[in-house]
Structure formats: structure tokens, C-alpha cells
Enzyme design. Structure first.
Site, PDB file in Angstrom:
ATOM      1  N   VAL A  16       0.834  -1.210   0.000  1.00 20.74           N
ATOM      2  CA  VAL A  16       0.000   0.000   0.000  1.00 20.74           C
ATOM      3  C   VAL A  16       0.870   1.263   0.000  1.00 20.74           C
ATOM      4  O   VAL A  16       0.638   2.198  -0.784  1.00 20.74           O
ATOM      5  CB  VAL A  16      -0.977   0.004   1.204  1.00 20.74           C
ATOM      6  CG1 VAL A  16      -1.882   1.224   1.149  1.00 20.74           C
ATOM      7  CG2 VAL A  16      -1.816  -1.270   1.227  1.00 20.74           C
ATOM      8  N   ARG A  47      12.018   0.104   7.476  1.00 19.01           N
ATOM      9  CA  ARG A  47      12.904  -0.581   8.431  1.00 19.01           C
ATOM     10  C   ARG A  47      14.292  -0.790   7.847  1.00 19.01           C
ATOM     11  O   ARG A  47      15.283  -0.790   8.555  1.00 19.01           O
ATOM     12  CB  ARG A  47      12.312  -1.950   8.777  1.00 19.01           C
ATOM     13  CG  ARG A  47      11.274  -1.898   9.839  1.00 19.01           C
ATOM     14  CD  ARG A  47      10.942  -3.256  10.325  1.00 19.01           C
ATOM     15  NE  ARG A  47      10.325  -4.074   9.285  1.00 19.01           N
ATOM     16  CZ  ARG A  47       9.484  -5.062   9.523  1.00 19.01           C
ATOM     17  NH1 ARG A  47       9.177  -5.356  10.764  1.00 19.01           N
ATOM     18  NH2 ARG A  47       8.959  -5.767   8.553  1.00 19.01           N
ATOM     19  N   LYS A 107      -6.997  -1.907   9.508  1.00 11.64           N
ATOM     20  CA  LYS A 107      -8.262  -2.186  10.225  1.00 11.64           C
ATOM     21  C   LYS A 107      -8.045  -2.990  11.484  1.00 11.64           C
ATOM     22  O   LYS A 107      -8.799  -2.840  12.454  1.00 11.64           O
ATOM     23  CB  LYS A 107      -9.277  -2.897   9.332  1.00 11.64           C
ATOM     24  CG  LYS A 107      -8.845  -4.254   8.812  1.00 11.64           C
ATOM     25  CD  LYS A 107      -8.020  -4.090   7.623  1.00 11.64           C
ATOM     26  CE  LYS A 107      -7.182  -5.203   7.168  1.00 11.64           C
ATOM     27  NZ  LYS A 107      -6.929  -5.157   5.732  1.00 11.64           N
ATOM     28  N   GLU A 131     -10.379   5.541   5.404  1.00 13.39           N
ATOM     29  CA  GLU A 131     -11.181   5.007   4.293  1.00 13.39           C
ATOM     30  C   GLU A 131     -10.646   3.675   3.787  1.00 13.39           C
ATOM     31  O   GLU A 131     -11.415   2.752   3.463  1.00 13.39           O
ATOM     32  CB  GLU A 131     -11.207   6.030   3.140  1.00 13.39           C
ATOM     33  CG  GLU A 131     -12.030   5.627   1.956  1.00 13.39           C
ATOM     34  CD  GLU A 131     -13.517   5.482   2.282  1.00 13.39           C
ATOM     35  OE1 GLU A 131     -14.159   6.480   2.572  1.00 13.39           O
ATOM     36  OE2 GLU A 131     -14.013   4.336   2.247  1.00 13.39           O
ATOM     37  N   GLY A 136     -10.887  -1.588   0.775  1.00 14.57           N
ATOM     38  CA  GLY A 136      -9.858  -1.033  -0.121  1.00 14.57           C
ATOM     39  C   GLY A 136     -10.312   0.209  -0.865  1.00 14.57           C
ATOM     40  O   GLY A 136     -10.542   1.256  -0.264  1.00 14.57           O
ATOM     41  N   GLY A 189      -0.442  -9.310  -3.675  1.00 16.20           N
ATOM     42  CA  GLY A 189      -0.485  -8.237  -2.671  1.00 16.20           C
ATOM     43  C   GLY A 189      -1.847  -8.053  -2.029  1.00 16.20           C
ATOM     44  O   GLY A 189      -2.106  -7.031  -1.411  1.00 16.20           O
ATOM     45  N   ASP A 203     -10.248 -10.907   9.429  1.00 11.41           N
ATOM     46  CA  ASP A 203     -10.169  -9.615   8.733  1.00 11.41           C
ATOM     47  C   ASP A 203     -11.575  -9.071   8.429  1.00 11.41           C
ATOM     48  O   ASP A 203     -11.856  -7.892   8.655  1.00 11.41           O
ATOM     49  CB  ASP A 203      -9.356  -9.803   7.438  1.00 11.41           C
ATOM     50  CG  ASP A 203      -9.241  -8.536   6.615  1.00 11.41           C
ATOM     51  OD1 ASP A 203      -8.387  -7.693   6.927  1.00 11.41           O
ATOM     52  OD2 ASP A 203     -10.030  -8.392   5.650  1.00 11.41           O
ATOM     53  N   LYS A 207     -13.347  -5.638   9.930  1.00 13.17           N
ATOM     54  CA  LYS A 207     -13.950  -4.590   9.079  1.00 13.17           C
ATOM     55  C   LYS A 207     -15.426  -4.400   9.430  1.00 13.17           C
ATOM     56  O   LYS A 207     -15.931  -3.279   9.456  1.00 13.17           O
ATOM     57  CB  LYS A 207     -13.795  -4.978   7.606  1.00 13.17           C
ATOM     58  CG  LYS A 207     -12.339  -4.906   7.146  1.00 13.17           C
ATOM     59  CD  LYS A 207     -12.163  -5.585   5.801  1.00 13.17           C
ATOM     60  CE  LYS A 207     -10.754  -5.433   5.280  1.00 13.17           C
ATOM     61  NZ  LYS A 207     -10.468  -6.326   4.150  1.00 13.17           N
TER      62      LYS A 207
HETATM   63  P1  NAP Z   1       3.034  -4.946   3.635  1.00 12.88           P
HETATM   64  O1  NAP Z   1       3.189  -5.077   2.171  1.00 12.88           O
HETATM   65  O2  NAP Z   1       3.450  -6.038   4.536  1.00 12.88           O
HETATM   66  O3  NAP Z   1       3.771  -3.612   4.063  1.00 12.88           O
HETATM   67  C1  NAP Z   1       3.925  -3.193   5.396  1.00 12.88           C
HETATM   68  C2  NAP Z   1       5.159  -2.363   5.450  1.00 12.88           C
HETATM   69  O4  NAP Z   1       5.360  -1.860   6.757  1.00 12.88           O
HETATM   70  C3  NAP Z   1       6.402  -3.153   5.084  1.00 12.88           C
HETATM   71  O5  NAP Z   1       7.072  -2.466   4.053  1.00 12.88           O
HETATM   72  C4  NAP Z   1       7.185  -3.163   6.383  1.00 12.88           C
HETATM   73  O6  NAP Z   1       8.573  -3.068   6.242  1.00 12.88           O
HETATM   74  C5  NAP Z   1       6.735  -1.877   7.013  1.00 12.88           C
HETATM   75  N1  NAP Z   1       7.052  -1.836   8.440  1.00 12.88           N
HETATM   76  C6  NAP Z   1       6.768  -2.739   9.386  1.00 12.88           C
HETATM   77  N2  NAP Z   1       7.237  -2.304  10.576  1.00 12.88           N
HETATM   78  C7  NAP Z   1       7.836  -1.106  10.337  1.00 12.88           C
HETATM   79  C8  NAP Z   1       8.515  -0.164  11.141  1.00 12.88           C
HETATM   80  N3  NAP Z   1       8.699  -0.356  12.433  1.00 12.88           N
HETATM   81  N4  NAP Z   1       8.989   0.973  10.563  1.00 12.88           N
HETATM   82  C9  NAP Z   1       8.828   1.192   9.238  1.00 12.88           C
HETATM   83  N5  NAP Z   1       8.199   0.317   8.411  1.00 12.88           N
HETATM   84  C10 NAP Z   1       7.717  -0.807   8.977  1.00 12.88           C
HETATM   85  O7  NAP Z   1       1.523  -4.614   3.985  1.00 12.88           O
HETATM   86  P2  NAP Z   1       0.460  -3.855   3.075  1.00 12.88           P
HETATM   87  O8  NAP Z   1      -0.248  -4.852   2.249  1.00 12.88           O
HETATM   88  O9  NAP Z   1       1.062  -2.669   2.450  1.00 12.88           O
HETATM   89  O10 NAP Z   1      -0.590  -3.420   4.201  1.00 12.88           O
HETATM   90  C11 NAP Z   1      -0.360  -2.301   5.031  1.00 12.88           C
HETATM   91  C12 NAP Z   1      -1.644  -2.054   5.823  1.00 12.88           C
HETATM   92  O11 NAP Z   1      -2.701  -1.802   4.916  1.00 12.88           O
HETATM   93  C13 NAP Z   1      -2.093  -3.255   6.644  1.00 12.88           C
HETATM   94  O12 NAP Z   1      -2.652  -2.796   7.838  1.00 12.88           O
HETATM   95  C14 NAP Z   1      -3.173  -3.903   5.782  1.00 12.88           C
HETATM   96  O13 NAP Z   1      -4.131  -4.569   6.547  1.00 12.88           O
HETATM   97  C15 NAP Z   1      -3.779  -2.690   5.135  1.00 12.88           C
HETATM   98  N6  NAP Z   1      -4.441  -2.937   3.867  1.00 12.88           N
HETATM   99  C16 NAP Z   1      -3.818  -3.633   2.895  1.00 12.88           C
HETATM  100  C17 NAP Z   1      -4.434  -3.820   1.678  1.00 12.88           C
HETATM  101  C18 NAP Z   1      -3.807  -4.596   0.565  1.00 12.88           C
HETATM  102  O14 NAP Z   1      -4.474  -4.848  -0.430  1.00 12.88           O
HETATM  103  N7  NAP Z   1      -2.561  -4.988   0.675  1.00 12.88           N
HETATM  104  C19 NAP Z   1      -5.713  -3.287   1.462  1.00 12.88           C
HETATM  105  C20 NAP Z   1      -6.330  -2.549   2.498  1.00 12.88           C
HETATM  106  C21 NAP Z   1      -5.676  -2.392   3.686  1.00 12.88           C
HETATM  107  P3  NAP Z   1       9.484  -4.118   5.461  1.00 12.88           P
HETATM  108  O15 NAP Z   1       9.257  -3.727   4.017  1.00 12.88           O
HETATM  109  O16 NAP Z   1      10.802  -3.816   5.951  1.00 12.88           O
HETATM  110  O17 NAP Z   1       8.968  -5.465   5.784  1.00 12.88           O
HETATM  111  N1  HSE Z   2      -6.140  -8.627   3.115  1.00 10.83           N
HETATM  112  C1  HSE Z   2      -7.228  -7.749   2.888  1.00 10.83           C
HETATM  113  C2  HSE Z   2      -8.211  -8.387   1.926  1.00 10.83           C
HETATM  114  C3  HSE Z   2      -6.718  -6.457   2.316  1.00 10.83           C
HETATM  115  O1  HSE Z   2      -7.839  -9.363   1.273  1.00 10.83           O
HETATM  116  O2  HSE Z   2      -9.332  -7.933   1.840  1.00 10.83           O
HETATM  117  C4  HSE Z   2      -7.763  -5.393   2.242  1.00 10.83           C
HETATM  118  O3  HSE Z   2      -8.142  -4.984   3.520  1.00 10.83           O
END
Ligand code: NAP
Ligand code: HSE
Length: 436
Positions: A16, A47, A107, A131, A136, A189, A203, A207
Site C-alpha cells: 500500500v 525498516r 483495520k 477510508e 480497499g 499483494g 479480517d 472490518k
Molecule cells: P506490507 O506489504 O506487509 O507492508 C507493510 C510495510 O510496513 C512493510 O514495508 C514493512 O517493512 C513496514 N514496516 C513494518 N514495521 C515497520 C517499522 N517499524 N517501521 C517502518 N516500516 C515498517 O503490507 P500492506 O499490504 O502494504 O498493508 C499495510 C496495511 O494496509 C495493513 O494494515 C493492511 O491490513 C492494510 N491494507 C492492505 C491492503 C492490501 O491490499 N494490501 C488493502 C487494504 C488495507 P518491510 O518492508 O521492511 O517489511
Molecule cells: N487482506 C485484505 C483483503 C486487504 O484481502 O481484503 C484489504 O483490507
């Protein structure tokens, strides 16, 4: 005279975070038009500086030091895009305490620590926009909190987990193997860092808890929402559902019954041809009924980089122009105020059920099964037993597939417990709700 840019930061540059950076960097003019002034991505906290990223960033904005954001008075808004509870919670508090407004997609964090975080933001005069935390790219939070505010929401039925919907669609449409479909959702992703949260209904329940706060003023804790995921789903039931004229969806339901609220998440047979049954892949959908507007249907990608980033960037724009602060103040979410509704006792919820039993093909077995259903006040709407069974059952066993008329959850659960204890019934009975 040049217009001064609004400086923002990002914490967490995964799926994201990279999408948000891409939009801010590549669509600056579009963002400027909506925000009334340029939005400049000023700092991104990660990180590991060496880790390959999915976006190109200008020199020197990447850092591992959060104080480069918290100590920078020019950065007023931060997109906090780390998943999980810690360090996400501590970082969110640190950002609020250093005077930043926060935008998040997390969430799990809101569902678990919403009260603490929202109260702290209120005390500090800051805002939290979220939001992207539900569905999403589908703008359900703004719609519930603003556009539908003339309504008493009566019900809300949603496909809220893109990963689960993607997996079930892959199994249904391409006969995909469950584990391969999970791996593909991770690769694309869609899945959480721990995909168990996606497939076990957690999850979707988190939500649903957020939507229930918004739509009904319910003070609901997500672990109190009865939930079943798709992790136990058998492709045999996907085939039966299709034959009966339904498609299986992981459905999250919040429905007002007089002054209490029915809440649950479970795989459900949804009638073919209805809008919810047509939601495929990583799409999400929410069907909302309001007392003034009637039924409104929202549909779109609920997971994935750019759809989710679309919602985060809209929140960043809303925050920089001051809209988020107004909404945050007026909504008074997760406040100490008493809950407006109580959760319905789960066993009293009523609906139709699909049931599949694997039974020995002996005289009297059908009578035993229907007897248990009858004793538990469950009326059979249809029953199928095939002479040639293709469900891969063993030896002389056969599948008995039953659709019921409306029954309570308590009676349905009791009947299946009773039937499972019959000597002629094999383990592994299946029971799912039906939405016509
Ligand atoms: P992700 O790909 O795992 O990315 C999370 C990022 O946070 C990683 O890059 C991780 O670092 C970084 N991180 C963790 N601890 C950290 C710290 N202490 N300092 C700085 N960075 C740190 O997850 P994502 O899919 O982007 O999701 C992020 C959030 O959005 C989650 O809460 C998820 O539930 C929500 N979300 C995701 C989606 C989706 O479709 N993916 C949709 C809606 C909501 P590293 O890169 O070093 O591991
Ligand atoms: N892992 C979540 C999903 C990302 O598949 O719906 C969006 O919140």
C-alpha cells in the site's frame, strides 16, 4: 507567486505504501487540483534502506528514523501503512503526539485499539482518516459517515475480504487448488502479512466491527462477532451450491432487528443473479439498506496496491484541506458514549440453511436425519440424495443435501450436533447460511 506545497510523510513502504508514493509522485498535478495546493512527499520511514521497493523515490527521502517525521514541523499529515498491532499502535500514538494528523489502512489496529487511538487523537485535537481500512478502493467509510447520514441504516451485507473472495472465485471458476490460490493472493499483494487473518474470517470481522461503529453506533468488539472463514470450505459444496442455483461468498452481515444488532461472518450460499453473487476475484461489495434511501450497492476492488492507495491518497487530500478534521470531530467515533445498540443473541438469528451430511445408505437413515431436524423445529425445503454419488464418499456412503426453510441458528446448530452423533452419519457435516 509559487503556491506552498503541503508536506506529507509515509511510514511503511510495502504494497500500500508504495502505491501511495507512486500516486503522489506520478499524479502530482491531479492531486494538486483536488487539494488546491501541491502535496509533496517529504519523508518515507522504512525498516531497511537496502530492501528493494516497488516504487522509485526521490533521493534522500527514505529514512529509518521516525523522528525525521515527528520532529519536522512542516509535515502535518502522515500515512501510517504498517500492518499488525505493534509497532503500528505505538507509532500511531507517537505521530499524533507530535502533532500529526494520521491516515491509515490498518483495520486490525482500529478494530483492536480504536478507542485508545481515537480518544488520544481527540484529546490532542488531531484527526484519523481510515477510508482504506474497509473494502480497499470502495468508498464505504465516506458514504456511511457522510452521504447516507439522513438514514437509519437497517442492514449491511458485505463481501469484505478480497483474498477470500479471490480464493473462492479461483476454486469455482478455474478449479484451483486452495493452497495455490492462497499463494497467488499473497503474490498479488491482496493478503495480510499473515493470511490466516484473511481466510479464517478475522479480517472481515474486524472490518464489520468498524462498519457497525459507523452505521449503527455499536460498541462492538470484533472477537465477539461470530465468524467462520473459508479455510474449511470444501469444493464439493461449491459444486452443490452451483447446482442449487447459488454461489458461496464469505458474507459479513450487520442487520438491525428492532433495537439489537445481528452480526456475523460466514460462508453463505448467495442466490445466483443477485448483485452480491456476481462479485468475483479480489472485488468487495457492500449492500446497504437505509430507511430513506432504500438499497444502495457498492462494488469495487477491495485489495491490491493502487485501489487501496486510491483511498489513502483521497484521505491525505481530505486531511490537508481540512475535511477529515470536521468529519472526525462530528462523528465522535469510538468515544466513551454508550452503545446505541446491543448485539443480538447469536442463537436467535433466523435464516435458511444448506446442510450436507455423509451417511450410510441404510434403511431408516433418512428418517433419523429428518426426525432430528423436525425435533429442532426445522422444516426441509428440499432434499437430494443421488443413486450414483460423485462426492468421493467412501464405500456405501452417500451425500444427503438439504435446504431448509427459515430456522434459528440455535436450532440449526443443535440439529446438526444431534445428526452428527447418529451412528449412521460420518463426520464432516456441513452447514452454511443461505441468502435468497
Ligand atoms: P506490507 O506489504 O506487509 O507492508 C507493510 C510495510 O510496513 C512493510 O514495508 C514493512 O517493512 C513496514 N514496516 C513494518 N514495521 C515497520 C517499522 N517499524 N517501521 C517502518 N516500516 C515498517 O503490507 P500492506 O499490504 O502494504 O498493508 C499495510 C496495511 O494496509 C495493513 O494494515 C493492511 O491490513 C492494510 N491494507 C492492505 C491492503 C492490501 O491490499 N494490501 C488493502 C487494504 C488495507 P518491510 O518492508 O521492511 O517489511
Ligand atoms: N487482506 C485484505 C483483503 C486487504 O484481502 O481484503 C484489504 O483490507
Amino acid at each position: 507567486m509559487a503556491i506552498k506545497a503541503h508536506k506529507v510523510g509515509i511510514v511503511g513502504l510495502g504494497t500500500v505504501g508504495s502505491g501511495v508514493a507512486k500516486i503522489l509522485l506520478e499524479e502530482g498535478e491531479r492531486v494538486r487540483r483536488h487539494a488546491g495546493q501541491p502535496i509533496e512527499l517529504s519523508r518515507v520511514v522504512v525498516r531497511d534502506l537496502e530492501k528493494p521497493r516497488q516504487c522509485e523515490l526521490p533521493d534522500k527521502i527514505l529514512t529509518t528514523d521516525i523522528s525525521e517525521i515527528t520532529n519536522d514541523p512542516e509535515i502535518s499529515v502522515v500515512a501510517q501503512l504498517i500492518g499488525g498491532l505493534e509497532p503500528a499502535r505505538s507509532i500511531m500514538l507517537q505521530l499524533l503526539e507530535s502533532g500529526k494528523d494520521v491516515v491509515t489502512a490498518n483495520k486490525a489496529l482500529l478494530a483492536e485499539h480504536g478507542t485508545e487511538l481515537f480518544n488520544r487523537a481527540r484529546e490532542l485535537g488531531r484527526s484519523i482518516a481510515f477510508e482504506a481500512s474497509v473494502a480497499g478502493g470502495v468508498p464505504i467509510i465516506a458514504n456511511l459517515s457522510q452521504c447516507l447520514s439522513a438514514n437509519q441504516i437497517l442492514s449491511l451485507r458485505g463481501i469484505l475480504n478480497g483474498t477470500s473472495n479471490f480464493i473462492v472465485s479461483q476454486m469455482e471458476e478455474h478449479g484451483a487448488d486452495y493452497s495455490q490460490a492462497v499463494a497467488e493472493a499473497q503474490r498479488l499483494g491482496y493478503a495480510e502479512a499473515d493470511p490466516t487473518m484473511d481466510v479464517d474470517g478475522t479480517d472481515a470481522a474486524q472490518k464489520l466491527a468498524i462498519l457497525a461503529h459507523l452505521a449503527f453506533g455499536a460498541d462492538v468488539q470484533w472477537p465477539d462477532i461470530p465468524r467462520i472463514g473459508i479455510d474449511g470450505l470444501d469444493s464439493t459444496d461449491l459444486r452443490w451450491a452451483s447446482e442449487l442455483g447459488y454461489r458461496v461468498k464469505l458474507l459479513a452481515v450487520a442487520r438491525l432487528n428492532e433495537d439489537n444488532l445481528e452480526l456475523h461472518v460466514s460462508p453463505t450460499l448467495v442466490k445466483l443473479g443477485t448483485p452480491l453473487s456476481e462479485v468475483r476475484g479480489a472485488n468487495n461489495a457492500i449492500s446497504v439498506v437505509g430507511d430513506m434511501v432504500g438499497r444502495v450497492f457498492y462494488h469495487g476492488l477491495g485489495a491490491g496496491q493502487l485501489p487501496t492507495a486510491s483511498a489513502v491518497v483521497a484521505d491525505l487530500i481530505d486531511t490537508t484541506v481540512g475535511r477529515s478534521a470536521i468529519t472526525f470531530r462530528t462523528l465522535d467515533l469510538w468515544s466513551e458514549a454508550t452503545s446505541k445498540v446491543l448485539q443480538t443473541n447469536h442463537s436467535s438469528i433466523s435464516g435458511r440453511y444448506y446442510m450436507r451430511f455423509t451417511v450410510e445408505d441404510h434403511p431408516g437413515v433418512l428418517a433419523d436425519v429428518s426426525g432430528s431436524l423436525g425435533r429442532n423445529e426445522i422444516s426441509i425445503a428440499s432434499i437430494i440424495q443421488r443413486e450414483i454419488d460423485d462426492d468421493n464418499v467412501q464405500g456405501d456412503d452417500v451425500s444427503l443435501v438439504i435446504m431448509t426453510h427459515a430456522a434459528t441458528e440455535g436450532n440449526a446448530a443443535a440439529a446438526v450436533r444431534e445428526i452428527d452423533a447418529l451412528p449412521s452419519v460420518r463426520a464432516g457435516s456441513v452447514r452454511m447460511r443461505v441468502l435468497d
